[in-house]
Scaffold this active site. Structure first.
Site, PDB file in Angstrom:
ATOM      1  N   ASN A   6       0.849  -1.192   0.000  1.00 23.76           N
ATOM      2  CA  ASN A   6       0.000   0.000   0.000  1.00 23.76           C
ATOM      3  C   ASN A   6       0.883   1.240   0.000  1.00 23.76           C
ATOM      4  OD1 ASN A   6      -1.866   2.009   0.466  1.00 23.76           O
ATOM      5  ND2 ASN A   6      -2.255   1.438   2.607  1.00 23.76           N
ATOM      6  N   LYS A   8      -0.049   4.283  -0.357  1.00 19.00           N
ATOM      7  CA  LYS A   8      -0.728   5.474   0.178  1.00 19.00           C
ATOM      8  C   LYS A   8      -0.567   6.645  -0.826  1.00 19.00           C
ATOM      9  CE  LYS A   8      -0.015   3.527   4.692  1.00 19.00           C
ATOM     10  NZ  LYS A   8      -0.132   3.702   6.128  1.00 19.00           N
ATOM     11  N   HIS A  89      -9.693   1.635   5.125  1.00 20.86           N
ATOM     12  CA  HIS A  89      -8.382   1.789   5.768  1.00 20.86           C
ATOM     13  C   HIS A  89      -8.522   2.778   6.937  1.00 20.86           C
ATOM     14  CE1 HIS A  89      -4.250   2.978   6.453  1.00 20.86           C
ATOM     15  NE2 HIS A  89      -3.911   1.829   5.894  1.00 20.86           N
ATOM     16  N   GLU A 153      -5.622  -4.627  10.787  1.00 18.43           N
ATOM     17  CA  GLU A 153      -4.585  -3.603  10.954  1.00 18.43           C
ATOM     18  C   GLU A 153      -4.856  -2.807  12.228  1.00 18.43           C
ATOM     19  OE1 GLU A 153      -2.488  -2.413   7.113  1.00 18.43           O
ATOM     20  OE2 GLU A 153      -4.321  -1.256   7.168  1.00 18.43           O
ATOM     21  N   GLY A 211       4.642   1.597   4.853  1.00 21.61           N
ATOM     22  CA  GLY A 211       5.922   2.304   4.757  1.00 21.61           C
ATOM     23  C   GLY A 211       7.046   1.516   4.102  1.00 21.61           C
TER      24      GLY A 211
HETATM   25  P1  PGA Z   1       2.631   0.608   7.753  1.00 29.36           P
HETATM   26  O1  PGA Z   1       1.181   0.830   7.099  1.00 29.36           O
HETATM   27  O2  PGA Z   1       3.167  -0.675   7.186  1.00 29.36           O
HETATM   28  O3  PGA Z   1       3.414   1.816   7.355  1.00 29.36           O
HETATM   29  O4  PGA Z   1       2.414   0.512   9.218  1.00 29.36           O
HETATM   30  C1  PGA Z   1       0.309  -0.233   6.892  1.00 29.36           C
HETATM   31  C2  PGA Z   1      -0.973   0.268   6.281  1.00 29.36           C
HETATM   32  O5  PGA Z   1      -1.384   1.394   6.592  1.00 29.36           O
HETATM   33  O6  PGA Z   1      -1.601  -0.441   5.492  1.00 29.36           O
END
Ligand code: PGA
Length: 226
Positions: A6, A8, A89, A153, A211
């Site tokens: 992802n 983002k 999300h 999550e 990330g």
């Molecule tokens: P992260 O994000 O791996 O940066 O914690 C996960 C997500 O928001 O799907």
């Protein structure tokens, strides 16, 4: 093992090109969820290169076509032949005020078009400490239908570098499996160091990586462990 990346609100044509050129996929279960303007571009890149990556979306309108300025509808995603789309999300829920009803509407619209919803659920830090997380998950699961992939999550783990223990993830994966008969993706601070221990947990079908997914060398290390 499914690995969902992802990105983002990140990326550019040049960054995506570099990523697709360097990513080393061995299986067909890698998905890259991109901002809308990059979807068609990335699909073409993957077609012409050897990268076995499915390109998906991070969001969809809760409405069919109409006077919804700025929104992108499910029919548009279907025209792009997108096969997977994130819904609910935690960033959409907390920053853009999405609730379980709008998430449910998105799930239904996607399902009608044959696009798999990746339904994100997860408790906040307060809900974890007050032990009300099962109630929270049950509430969020009103949006679920059997076509969904469920991504657990925990909000307190997203972008923080803090992950639940394997026992805590197992407790949730068992809870979801017993109640909805579905294995989960785990998401929240997944990286190349914790990937292996997470994918070994029972009833985990894969991971959702935020990330760390922006770094092709980290992604390659994770894919190498699948
Ligand atoms: P992260 O994000 O791996 O940066 O914690 C996960 C997500 O928001 O799907």
């Amino acid at each position: 093992m499914e690995v969902i990346l992802n990105w983002k609100q990140n990326g550019s044509f040049a960054i995506i090109e570099e990523f697709v050129k360097n990513v080393k996929t061995k299986n067909e279960n890698v998905s890259l969820l991109l901002p809308f303007p990059y979807i068609a571009f990335a699909q073409n890149l993957c077609l012409t290169s050897k990268a076995k990556i499915k390109i998906g979306a991070q969001n969809v309108s809760q409405f069919q076509n109409g006077a919804y300025t700025g929104e992108v509808g499910v029919e548009m995603l279907a025209e792009l032949k997108v096969k997977e789309c994130l819904v609910g999300h935690s960033e959409r829920r907390s920053l853009f005020f999405e609730d379980d009803l709008s998430v449910k509407s998105k799930v239904e619209l996607l399902t009608q078009k044959g696009i798999t919803p990746i339904l994100c659920v997860g408790e906040t830090h307060e809900e974890r400490t007050s032990k009300s997380f099962f109630e929270k998950l049950k509430k969020q699961m009103v949006s679920y239908n059997e076509k969904c992939i469920i991504a657990y999550e925990p909000v307190w783990s997203i972008g923080t570098g803090i992950t639940p223990t394997s026992a805590e993830i197992l407790e949730i994966s068992n809870f979801i499996y017993e109640n909805w008969g579905n294995k989960i993706l785990y998401g929240g601070s997944v990286n190349e160091s914790n990937f292996e221990s997470i994918i070994k947990i029972k009833n985990i079908r894969g991971v959702l990586v935020g990330g760390a997914s922006l770094f092709v060398e980290k992604v390659n290390l994770m894919l190498n462990l699948c």
